[in-house]
Design a protein around this motif. Structure first.
Motif, PDB file in Angstrom:
ATOM      1  N   ALA A 113       5.016 -10.474  -4.301  1.00  0.00           N
ATOM      2  CA  ALA A 113       4.383 -10.366  -3.094  1.00  0.00           C
ATOM      3  C   ALA A 113       5.136 -10.123  -1.812  1.00  0.00           C
ATOM      4  CB  ALA A 113       3.496 -11.614  -2.922  1.00  0.00           C
ATOM      5  N   ARG A 114       6.398 -10.982  -1.815  1.00  0.00           N
ATOM      6  CA  ARG A 114       7.360 -10.546  -0.619  1.00  0.00           C
ATOM      7  C   ARG A 114       7.797  -9.084  -0.805  1.00  0.00           C
ATOM      8  NH1 ARG A 114       8.648 -16.048  -2.026  1.00  0.00           N
ATOM      9  NH2 ARG A 114      10.441 -15.361  -3.224  1.00  0.00           N
ATOM     10  N   VAL A 115       8.298  -8.818  -1.807  1.00  0.00           N
ATOM     11  CA  VAL A 115       8.929  -7.469  -2.011  1.00  0.00           C
ATOM     12  C   VAL A 115       7.892  -6.409  -1.597  1.00  0.00           C
ATOM     13  CG1 VAL A 115       9.917  -5.804  -3.582  1.00  0.00           C
ATOM     14  CG2 VAL A 115      10.626  -8.006  -3.831  1.00  0.00           C
ATOM     15  N   LEU A 116       6.371  -6.265  -2.121  1.00  0.00           N
ATOM     16  CA  LEU A 116       5.554  -5.282  -1.874  1.00  0.00           C
ATOM     17  C   LEU A 116       5.303  -5.390  -0.392  1.00  0.00           C
ATOM     18  CD1 LEU A 116       3.271  -6.014  -5.170  1.00  0.00           C
ATOM     19  CD2 LEU A 116       4.788  -4.208  -4.748  1.00  0.00           C
ATOM     20  N   LEU A 117       4.943  -6.465   0.120  1.00  0.00           N
ATOM     21  CA  LEU A 117       4.906  -6.568   1.682  1.00  0.00           C
ATOM     22  C   LEU A 117       6.024  -5.819   2.295  1.00  0.00           C
ATOM     23  CD1 LEU A 117       3.079 -10.055   2.080  1.00  0.00           C
ATOM     24  CD2 LEU A 117       1.916  -7.806   2.030  1.00  0.00           C
ATOM     25  N   ALA A 118       7.123  -6.178   1.976  1.00  0.00           N
ATOM     26  CA  ALA A 118       8.322  -5.537   2.704  1.00  0.00           C
ATOM     27  C   ALA A 118       8.069  -4.178   2.224  1.00  0.00           C
ATOM     28  CB  ALA A 118       9.745  -6.243   1.988  1.00  0.00           C
TER      29      ALA A 118
END
Length: 340
Positions: A113-118
């Motif tokens: 989730a953190r990677v996709l949001l970034a």
């Protein structure tokens, strides 16, 4: 019972049975041993070894299943667990491994989730810069070329007009990249309009036929779910154009009880690679981000496929660019009761 005592008990059963047979069986051993006695002893040893191996395999079967799961587990396919069979250390090891899988899956979802949001934030920033800086600069160049072409003599004016057309095509390509990086229509008009725009743009630039099948009554989805559905459809269409050698692609979006199901089906050569590439694994990570599931499988056969096979068997010529069964990508996204 601990693993040590389980193995000890299994060996004790085998050795005890062998001892009982020696005590009560009418068998004697001579010195020196004769051939028939040696054959009986060797046969008894073989039976003991086979019985011991069978009992050990039965007792250690939970560990074998655990080893196979360890070798094949994939965090992008959550829910793979083993029942805590056996006793003592064996059951405890299985329970510990299941708990570790649960923790790793949760950590994988959070990190994804953190990677996709970034990634989406970076896409938005790049799209904004392309629109504000590159797009405006190229627009200014077009206006300057037009003024220069209007005032230039014949041959030079024609050359400037050609340069103007090349610049206009480049500007259109920049705008298309901006739409791919951050589809503004998704934020403004919603998922159905964004998918319609995506498929129309895809058909224009690839020459493939695209069919759309969208349910009329679709619930309102949260922005993250809409973005994941859009990105999976975008990646599936890209894969169909690059790898499938397809002639037609069908994009469908429907409501199935408490879930929204997106399917992208092509009539290309089907799945040939035994290992999934970065594109499919990226789609699986996006599906995990919203608590959904992704399946990539051969496309279901239709009546037209069966008729084509019958004509081919009869010696008729079957036309079309697809050479296999095709591929179907299915994304299932949960819908909350408030959205329903």
């Amino acid at each position: 019972m601990s693993l040590f005592w389980r193995i000890f008990a299994l060996n004790a059963v085998v050795l005890g049975s062998a001892t009982a047979l020696l005590l009560w069986a009418p068998v004697t051993v001579s010195v020196p041993v004769v051939l028939t006695e040696a054959v009986i002893l060797v046969g008894g040893l073989v039976v003991m070894l086979f019985a011991n191996a069978a009992l050990l395999r039965l007792g250690l079967a939970p560990l074998d299943r655990l080893t196979r799961l360890m070798a094949t587990v994939d965090l992008l396919r959550p829910g793979q667990r083993l029942p805590a069979q056996g006793g003592g250390e064996v059951a405890e090891v299985i329970r510990t491994f299941n708990a570790m899988l649960e923790r790793l899956e949760q950590e994988r979802v959070a990190s994804s989730a953190r990677v996709l949001l970034a990634q989406e934030a970076e896409r938005r920033r790049i799209a904004q810069e392309l629109h504000d800086e590159v797009g405006q600069s190229m627009t200014a160049i077009l206006l300057g070329l037009k003024r220069a072409a209007d005032s230039a003599p014949g041959p030079l004016g024609e050359e400037l007009l050609e340069i103007q057309e090349i610049t206009r095509d480049s500007l259109d390509e920049v705008r298309r990249l901006v739409r791919r990086l951050r589809p503004g229509v998704l934020d403004d008009l919603g998922l159905v309009s964004a998918l319609t725009s995506l498929t129309e743009d895809f058909a224009t630039h690839t020459g493939l036929k695209v069919a759309r099948r969208f349910d009329a009554e679709l619930p309102a989805l949260d922005p993250e779910t809409e973005l994941v559905l859009y990105r999976v459809a975008q990646e599936s269409l890209t894969n169909a154009a690059r790898h499938a050698d397809a002639g037609q692609v069908t994009v469908a979006l429907r409501l199935a009880r408490d879930r929204v199901v997106l399917t992208v089906t092509d009539d290309g050569r089907g799945i040939t690679a035994p290992r999934e590439g970065a594109g499919i694994r990226g789609m699986r990570e996006r599906a995990l981000f919203i608590g959904g599931g992704l399946e990539v499988a051969p496309a279901p056969r239709t009546d037209a496929d069966a008729d084509a096979d019958a004509e081919d068997d009869a010696g008729a010529t079957v036309t079309g660019t697809g050479t296999g069964t095709g591929t179907q990508v299915t994304l299932t996204a949960p819908v909350s009761r408030k959205q329903l």
